[in-house]
Design an enzyme around this catalytic site. Structure first.
Site, PDB file in Angstrom:
ATOM      1  N   GLU A 189     -60.228  73.392 -25.581  1.00  0.00           N
ATOM      2  CA  GLU A 189     -61.453  72.784 -25.043  1.00  0.00           C
ATOM      3  C   GLU A 189     -62.447  73.848 -24.558  1.00  0.00           C
ATOM      4  O   GLU A 189     -63.653  73.695 -24.755  1.00  0.00           O
ATOM      5  CB  GLU A 189     -61.090  71.799 -23.920  1.00  0.00           C
ATOM      6  CG  GLU A 189     -60.321  70.596 -24.463  1.00  0.00           C
ATOM      7  CD  GLU A 189     -59.850  69.608 -23.418  1.00  0.00           C
ATOM      8  OE1 GLU A 189     -59.451  68.491 -23.803  1.00  0.00           O
ATOM      9  OE2 GLU A 189     -59.874  69.928 -22.209  1.00  0.00           O
ATOM     10  N   ASN A 192     -64.688  57.168 -15.404  1.00  0.00           N
ATOM     11  CA  ASN A 192     -63.705  57.818 -14.518  1.00  0.00           C
ATOM     12  C   ASN A 192     -64.113  59.215 -14.057  1.00  0.00           C
ATOM     13  O   ASN A 192     -63.277  60.044 -13.715  1.00  0.00           O
ATOM     14  CB  ASN A 192     -62.296  57.756 -15.111  1.00  0.00           C
ATOM     15  CG  ASN A 192     -62.148  58.551 -16.384  1.00  0.00           C
ATOM     16  OD1 ASN A 192     -63.083  59.214 -16.832  1.00  0.00           O
ATOM     17  ND2 ASN A 192     -60.959  58.522 -16.959  1.00  0.00           N
ATOM     18  N   HIS A 228     -63.490  64.856 -16.492  1.00  0.00           N
ATOM     19  CA  HIS A 228     -62.464  65.222 -17.485  1.00  0.00           C
ATOM     20  C   HIS A 228     -61.763  66.498 -17.039  1.00  0.00           C
ATOM     21  O   HIS A 228     -62.391  67.400 -16.489  1.00  0.00           O
ATOM     22  CB  HIS A 228     -63.117  65.487 -18.844  1.00  0.00           C
ATOM     23  CG  HIS A 228     -62.167  66.165 -19.804  1.00  0.00           C
ATOM     24  ND1 HIS A 228     -61.257  65.471 -20.553  1.00  0.00           N
ATOM     25  CD2 HIS A 228     -61.938  67.480 -20.055  1.00  0.00           C
ATOM     26  CE1 HIS A 228     -60.525  66.342 -21.253  1.00  0.00           C
ATOM     27  NE2 HIS A 228     -60.922  67.568 -20.972  1.00  0.00           N
ATOM     28  N   TYR A 258     -62.890  65.055 -28.304  1.00  0.00           N
ATOM     29  CA  TYR A 258     -62.075  63.837 -28.243  1.00  0.00           C
ATOM     30  C   TYR A 258     -61.415  63.522 -29.590  1.00  0.00           C
ATOM     31  O   TYR A 258     -61.137  62.358 -29.869  1.00  0.00           O
ATOM     32  CB  TYR A 258     -62.917  62.653 -27.766  1.00  0.00           C
ATOM     33  CG  TYR A 258     -63.147  62.626 -26.259  1.00  0.00           C
ATOM     34  CD1 TYR A 258     -62.072  62.674 -25.366  1.00  0.00           C
ATOM     35  CD2 TYR A 258     -64.431  62.527 -25.731  1.00  0.00           C
ATOM     36  CE1 TYR A 258     -62.281  62.639 -23.994  1.00  0.00           C
ATOM     37  CE2 TYR A 258     -64.640  62.489 -24.351  1.00  0.00           C
ATOM     38  CZ  TYR A 258     -63.559  62.542 -23.489  1.00  0.00           C
ATOM     39  OH  TYR A 258     -63.760  62.490 -22.121  1.00  0.00           O
ATOM     40  N   LYS A 307     -68.545  63.911 -15.779  1.00  0.00           N
ATOM     41  CA  LYS A 307     -69.106  63.040 -16.810  1.00  0.00           C
ATOM     42  C   LYS A 307     -70.437  62.443 -16.323  1.00  0.00           C
ATOM     43  O   LYS A 307     -70.785  62.565 -15.140  1.00  0.00           O
ATOM     44  CB  LYS A 307     -68.075  61.958 -17.145  1.00  0.00           C
ATOM     45  CG  LYS A 307     -66.759  62.532 -17.737  1.00  0.00           C
ATOM     46  CD  LYS A 307     -65.753  61.421 -18.020  1.00  0.00           C
ATOM     47  CE  LYS A 307     -64.463  61.982 -18.609  1.00  0.00           C
ATOM     48  NZ  LYS A 307     -63.477  60.900 -18.881  1.00  0.00           N
TER      49      LYS A 307
HETATM   50  P1  DAT Z   1     -57.510  61.659 -19.293  1.00  0.00           P
HETATM   51  O1  DAT Z   1     -59.024  61.719 -19.187  1.00  0.00           O
HETATM   52  O2  DAT Z   1     -56.887  61.240 -18.000  1.00  0.00           O
HETATM   53  O3  DAT Z   1     -56.908  62.918 -19.870  1.00  0.00           O
HETATM   54  P2  DAT Z   1     -57.067  60.442 -21.905  1.00  0.00           P
HETATM   55  O4  DAT Z   1     -57.119  61.826 -22.480  1.00  0.00           O
HETATM   56  O5  DAT Z   1     -55.883  59.594 -22.239  1.00  0.00           O
HETATM   57  O6  DAT Z   1     -57.189  60.478 -20.305  1.00  0.00           O
HETATM   58  O7  DAT Z   1     -58.365  59.634 -22.355  1.00  0.00           O
HETATM   59  C1  DAT Z   1     -59.617  60.277 -22.422  1.00  0.00           C
HETATM   60  C2  DAT Z   1     -60.668  59.356 -21.850  1.00  0.00           C
HETATM   61  O8  DAT Z   1     -60.781  58.191 -22.659  1.00  0.00           O
HETATM   62  C3  DAT Z   1     -60.338  58.834 -20.442  1.00  0.00           C
HETATM   63  O9  DAT Z   1     -60.740  59.735 -19.445  1.00  0.00           O
HETATM   64  C4  DAT Z   1     -61.076  57.541 -20.402  1.00  0.00           C
HETATM   65  C5  DAT Z   1     -61.019  57.045 -21.833  1.00  0.00           C
HETATM   66  N1  DAT Z   1     -59.911  56.094 -22.028  1.00  0.00           N
HETATM   67  C6  DAT Z   1     -58.611  56.397 -22.158  1.00  0.00           C
HETATM   68  N2  DAT Z   1     -57.866  55.289 -22.317  1.00  0.00           N
HETATM   69  C7  DAT Z   1     -58.754  54.262 -22.287  1.00  0.00           C
HETATM   70  C8  DAT Z   1     -58.649  52.852 -22.384  1.00  0.00           C
HETATM   71  N3  DAT Z   1     -57.461  52.254 -22.566  1.00  0.00           N
HETATM   72  N4  DAT Z   1     -59.784  52.125 -22.294  1.00  0.00           N
HETATM   73  C9  DAT Z   1     -60.987  52.695 -22.123  1.00  0.00           C
HETATM   74  N5  DAT Z   1     -61.168  54.021 -22.018  1.00  0.00           N
HETATM   75  C10 DAT Z   1     -60.071  54.789 -22.095  1.00  0.00           C
HETATM   76 MG    MG Z   2     -57.112  63.760 -21.780  1.00  0.00          MG
END
Ligand code: DAT
Ligand code: MG
Length: 149
Positions: free
Chosen positions: A126, A112, A115, A49, A9
């Site tokens: 994806e 973070n 991805h 997303y 990212k």
């Molecule tokens: P991952 O990236 O571990 O698969 P995810 O698919 O649940 O996690 O979420 C996608 C992204 O969205 C994640 O990398 C960071 C952001 N995100 C997820 N939950 C969040 C939250 N509670 N607050 C802020 N950003 C969040």
């Molecule tokens: Mg995810």
């Protein structure tokens, strides 16, 4: 062979972590089969997303992910989805274990670093959002016979 979609990212790119992160997957024995470096267009961010589009954090996530170039990759290997998810670590870097990418290199959930697809089905979806079939290569790595039994 299984494939997954991984994307460093904008924070990972800006912090100079592309080499560190790619190196971890290379050393693991996984195979890089496609890569590109670009600022994601809005249309592909929305597709990528889609599951999060109604979440309260989505506007922030979208502007962060479009704030600079990302490094997009397809990696191949046996069980590559599960292996890369465990190497990436928990979504929130504050909870990700040391030794994982997010555990070692990140602090907050909104930054973070990387991805990774969370299932084979998601990976297929994806990869097809971000890459055309003819952008994905097929080759043998010379060390494969010392990686697979
Ligand atoms: P991952 O990236 O571990 O698969 P995810 O698919 O649940 O996690 O979420 C996608 C992204 O969205 C994640 O990398 C960071 C952001 N995100 C997820 N939950 C969040 C939250 N509670 N607050 C802020 N950003 C969040
Ligand atoms: Mg995810």
């Amino acid at each position: 062979m299984d494939q997954t979609f991984l994307m460093i990212k904008p924070d990972g790119v800006q912090r100079g972590l592309i080499g560190e992160i790619v190196s971890r997957f290379e050393k693991k024995g996984l195979k890089l089969v496609a890569a590109k470096f670009e600022v994601l267009p809005e249309e592909r961010v929305m597709q990528h997303y889609a599951e999060h589009k109604n979440k309260p954090f989505f506007p922030g996530l979208k502007s962060y992910i479009m704030s600079g170039p990302c490094f997009l990759m397809v990696w191949e290997g046996k069980n590559v989805v599960a292996i890369t998810r465990s190497m990436i670590g928990a979504t929130n870097p504050a909870e990700a274990l040391p030794g994982t990418i997010r555990g070692d290199l990140g602090v907050e959930i909104g930054m973070n670093v990387i991805h990774g697809s969370d299932s084979n089905e998601t990976a297929k979806r994806e990869i097809s959002i971000h890459f055309k079939d003819d952008e994905i290569t097929s080759y043998e790595r010379v060390d494969e016979k010392y990686i697979y039994e």
